[in-house]
Scaffold this motif. Structure first.
Motif, PDB file in Angstrom:
ATOM      1  N   GLU A   2       7.884   5.956  -0.865  1.00  0.00           N
ATOM      2  CA  GLU A   2       9.160   5.339  -0.510  1.00  0.00           C
ATOM      3  C   GLU A   2       9.497   5.581   0.958  1.00  0.00           C
ATOM      4  N   ASP A   3       9.234   6.815   1.432  1.00  0.00           N
ATOM      5  CA  ASP A   3       9.509   7.154   2.836  1.00  0.00           C
ATOM      6  C   ASP A   3       8.654   6.324   3.776  1.00  0.00           C
ATOM      7  N   LYS A   4       7.368   6.188   3.434  1.00  0.00           N
ATOM      8  CA  LYS A   4       6.450   5.414   4.274  1.00  0.00           C
ATOM      9  C   LYS A   4       6.879   3.947   4.325  1.00  0.00           C
ATOM     10  N   GLN A   5       7.288   3.405   3.168  1.00  0.00           N
ATOM     11  CA  GLN A   5       7.722   2.010   3.126  1.00  0.00           C
ATOM     12  C   GLN A   5       8.964   1.804   3.983  1.00  0.00           C
ATOM     13  N   GLN A  82      12.282 -28.927  -3.896  1.00  0.00           N
ATOM     14  CA  GLN A  82      13.611 -28.713  -4.449  1.00  0.00           C
ATOM     15  C   GLN A  82      14.275 -27.475  -3.870  1.00  0.00           C
ATOM     16  N   LYS A  83      13.471 -26.410  -3.689  1.00  0.00           N
ATOM     17  CA  LYS A  83      14.044 -25.156  -3.204  1.00  0.00           C
ATOM     18  C   LYS A  83      12.974 -24.310  -2.529  1.00  0.00           C
ATOM     19  N   ILE A  84      13.356 -23.652  -1.447  1.00  0.00           N
ATOM     20  CA  ILE A  84      12.490 -22.663  -0.822  1.00  0.00           C
ATOM     21  C   ILE A  84      13.342 -21.452  -0.451  1.00  0.00           C
ATOM     22  N   ILE A  85      12.852 -20.276  -0.811  1.00  0.00           N
ATOM     23  CA  ILE A  85      13.581 -19.035  -0.555  1.00  0.00           C
ATOM     24  C   ILE A  85      12.701 -18.100   0.265  1.00  0.00           C
ATOM     25  N   GLY A  86      13.296 -17.470   1.254  1.00  0.00           N
ATOM     26  CA  GLY A  86      12.609 -16.454   2.037  1.00  0.00           C
ATOM     27  C   GLY A  86      13.081 -15.070   1.611  1.00  0.00           C
ATOM     28  N   ALA A  87      12.156 -14.161   1.391  1.00  0.00           N
ATOM     29  CA  ALA A  87      12.501 -12.794   0.972  1.00  0.00           C
ATOM     30  C   ALA A  87      11.850 -11.791   1.911  1.00  0.00           C
ATOM     31  N   ASP A  88      12.629 -10.805   2.348  1.00  0.00           N
ATOM     32  CA  ASP A  88      12.108  -9.788   3.262  1.00  0.00           C
ATOM     33  C   ASP A  88      12.985  -8.534   3.159  1.00  0.00           C
ATOM     34  N   PRO A  89      12.388  -7.338   3.284  1.00  0.00           N
ATOM     35  CA  PRO A  89      13.188  -6.113   3.218  1.00  0.00           C
ATOM     36  C   PRO A  89      13.875  -5.752   4.531  1.00  0.00           C
ATOM     37  N   SER A  90      13.467  -6.416   5.631  1.00  0.00           N
ATOM     38  CA  SER A  90      14.004  -6.077   6.945  1.00  0.00           C
ATOM     39  C   SER A  90      15.245  -6.902   7.277  1.00  0.00           C
ATOM     40  N   SER A  91      16.388  -6.245   7.428  1.00  0.00           N
ATOM     41  CA  SER A  91      17.621  -6.954   7.773  1.00  0.00           C
ATOM     42  C   SER A  91      17.526  -7.564   9.172  1.00  0.00           C
ATOM     43  N   GLY A  92      16.808  -6.888  10.069  1.00  0.00           N
ATOM     44  CA  GLY A  92      16.637  -7.404  11.428  1.00  0.00           C
ATOM     45  C   GLY A  92      15.857  -8.703  11.451  1.00  0.00           C
ATOM     46  N   MET A  93      14.785  -8.757  10.692  1.00  0.00           N
ATOM     47  CA  MET A  93      13.977  -9.976  10.611  1.00  0.00           C
ATOM     48  C   MET A  93      14.787 -11.118   9.989  1.00  0.00           C
ATOM     49  N   LEU A  94      15.520 -10.817   8.933  1.00  0.00           N
ATOM     50  CA  LEU A  94      16.305 -11.848   8.256  1.00  0.00           C
ATOM     51  C   LEU A  94      17.424 -12.387   9.144  1.00  0.00           C
ATOM     52  N   GLU A  95      17.965 -11.533   9.986  1.00  0.00           N
ATOM     53  CA  GLU A  95      19.016 -11.964  10.913  1.00  0.00           C
ATOM     54  C   GLU A  95      18.490 -13.047  11.848  1.00  0.00           C
ATOM     55  N   VAL A  96      17.262 -12.851  12.346  1.00  0.00           N
ATOM     56  CA  VAL A  96      16.627 -13.847  13.220  1.00  0.00           C
ATOM     57  C   VAL A  96      16.319 -15.115  12.428  1.00  0.00           C
ATOM     58  N   ALA A  97      15.780 -14.932  11.212  1.00  0.00           N
ATOM     59  CA  ALA A  97      15.398 -16.071  10.369  1.00  0.00           C
ATOM     60  C   ALA A  97      16.596 -16.958  10.041  1.00  0.00           C
ATOM     61  N   TYR A 128       0.679 -12.261   6.353  1.00  0.00           N
ATOM     62  CA  TYR A 128       0.625 -11.029   7.158  1.00  0.00           C
ATOM     63  C   TYR A 128       1.655 -10.004   6.697  1.00  0.00           C
ATOM     64  N   GLY A 129       1.839  -9.939   5.378  1.00  0.00           N
ATOM     65  CA  GLY A 129       2.818  -9.013   4.837  1.00  0.00           C
ATOM     66  C   GLY A 129       2.283  -8.061   3.782  1.00  0.00           C
ATOM     67  N   ILE A 130       1.260  -8.461   3.041  1.00  0.00           N
ATOM     68  CA  ILE A 130       0.774  -7.626   1.938  1.00  0.00           C
ATOM     69  C   ILE A 130       0.207  -6.303   2.456  1.00  0.00           C
ATOM     70  N   ARG A 131      -0.284  -6.321   3.689  1.00  0.00           N
ATOM     71  CA  ARG A 131      -0.832  -5.104   4.299  1.00  0.00           C
ATOM     72  C   ARG A 131       0.257  -4.056   4.539  1.00  0.00           C
ATOM     73  N   ASN A 132       1.486  -4.523   4.635  1.00  0.00           N
ATOM     74  CA  ASN A 132       2.608  -3.620   4.913  1.00  0.00           C
ATOM     75  C   ASN A 132       3.330  -3.147   3.654  1.00  0.00           C
ATOM     76  N   VAL A 133       2.833  -3.574   2.499  1.00  0.00           N
ATOM     77  CA  VAL A 133       3.421  -3.153   1.221  1.00  0.00           C
ATOM     78  C   VAL A 133       2.666  -1.918   0.728  1.00  0.00           C
ATOM     79  N   VAL A 134       3.350  -0.815   0.637  1.00  0.00           N
ATOM     80  CA  VAL A 134       2.699   0.441   0.238  1.00  0.00           C
ATOM     81  C   VAL A 134       2.198   0.356  -1.205  1.00  0.00           C
ATOM     82  N   GLU A 135       3.046  -0.112  -2.115  1.00  0.00           N
ATOM     83  CA  GLU A 135       2.633  -0.263  -3.521  1.00  0.00           C
ATOM     84  C   GLU A 135       2.148  -1.700  -3.752  1.00  0.00           C
ATOM     85  N   ARG A 136       0.985  -1.976  -3.227  1.00  0.00           N
ATOM     86  CA  ARG A 136       0.442  -3.341  -3.199  1.00  0.00           C
ATOM     87  C   ARG A 136       0.203  -3.915  -4.612  1.00  0.00           C
ATOM     88  N   LYS A 137      -0.387  -3.131  -5.496  1.00  0.00           N
ATOM     89  CA  LYS A 137      -0.697  -3.639  -6.840  1.00  0.00           C
ATOM     90  C   LYS A 137       0.582  -3.972  -7.619  1.00  0.00           C
TER      91      LYS A 137
END
Length: 239
Positions: A2-5, A82-97, A128-137
């Motif tokens: 959790e800390d690493k993520q 019909q619909k497209i949703i963007g999901a990200d854990p970074s509030s900074g990235m989402l602010e730009v998006a 270019y996001g799965i590499r940054n997910v600690v619990e990949r599986k």
């Protein structure tokens, strides 16, 4: 874990404002062709019935680059988006998006905890996001949960090269030495761009990632390496 993520998420918060400019300078825009290929293959392999009311989820959407490609490519196809949703854990990235794409729905969440219904989406992409997910599986299992049966998973990612030749070694030198220097100057965060080559070195080969994709409930349809095996496109069907 959790800390690493959380450290990774904070790093992306720090570089969010300069992320698009840095990426374009470092990639020379070559990733645009890869993203276009990814979109076209996903739409081609999706059952025709799904194209009538298409729902797409872009995980680790960052500043929304992949979403713009989905918009362009669905417009050029017979698909009814019909619909497209963007999901990200970074509030900074989402602010730009959100500033770039004010009409798109965005959700702040981690790839391992998607707040969506089972079988809600026809296509799920992660560029270019799965590499940054600690619990990949765990994330891959979540992807299978929110996709419809026969839905399409698209992954674009930097992968580790098993047997590097001359060109692969050159690209390795570029990512390990030149890329952090250029990225550090533009973003003023050298450590963030030093993380990139280190994370590639610690990541899986394309073969091993494909195995994990299969074990998570997907049937691989297409695997294509680009640019001296530095980047790989994976397209798989949810079974």
């Amino acid at each position: 874990m959790e800390d690493k993520q959380q450290q990774i998420i904070s790093m992306f918060d720090d570089i969010a404002s300069s992320y698009d400019l840095t990426n374009r300078i470092m990639s020379c825009g070559i990733d645009i062709a890869w993203r276009k290929r990814a979109c076209n293959l996903a739409l081609k392999n999706l059952p025709q019935a799904n194209l009538q009311s298409l729902k797409i989820l872009d995980v680790a959407c960052g500043t929304g680059d992949m979403i713009t490609h989905w918009q362009k490519n669905t417009k050029n196809s017979k698909a009814n988006l019909q619909k497209i949703i963007g999901a990200d854990p970074s509030s900074g990235m989402l602010e730009v998006a959100k500033k770039k794409l004010p009409d798109i729905e965005f959700t702040q969440c981690e790839a391992t905890k998607l707040p969506f219904l089972e079988g809600e989406f026809d296509i799920l992409s992660i560029a270019y996001g799965i590499r940054n997910v600690v619990e990949r599986k765990k994330a891959l299992s979540e992807f299978a949960r929110v996709l419809k049966k026969n839905g399409i998973l698209v992954i674009l990612e930097f992968t580790k090269c098993e047997n590097p030749g001359i060109l692969e070694r050159f690209m390795g030198f570029y990512t390990k030495n030149i890329l952090p220097f250029v990225g550090g100057i533009v973003s003023k965060n050298y450590q963030a761009y030093k993380y990139l080559p280190n994370s590639i070195e610690e990541f899986l080969t394309a073969k091993k990632l494909n195995l994990e994709i299969q074990e998570s409930g997907f049937e691989p349809l297409y695997t294509k390496p680009f640019l001296a095996n530095v980047c790989t496109l994976f397209v798989a069907k949810c079974v």
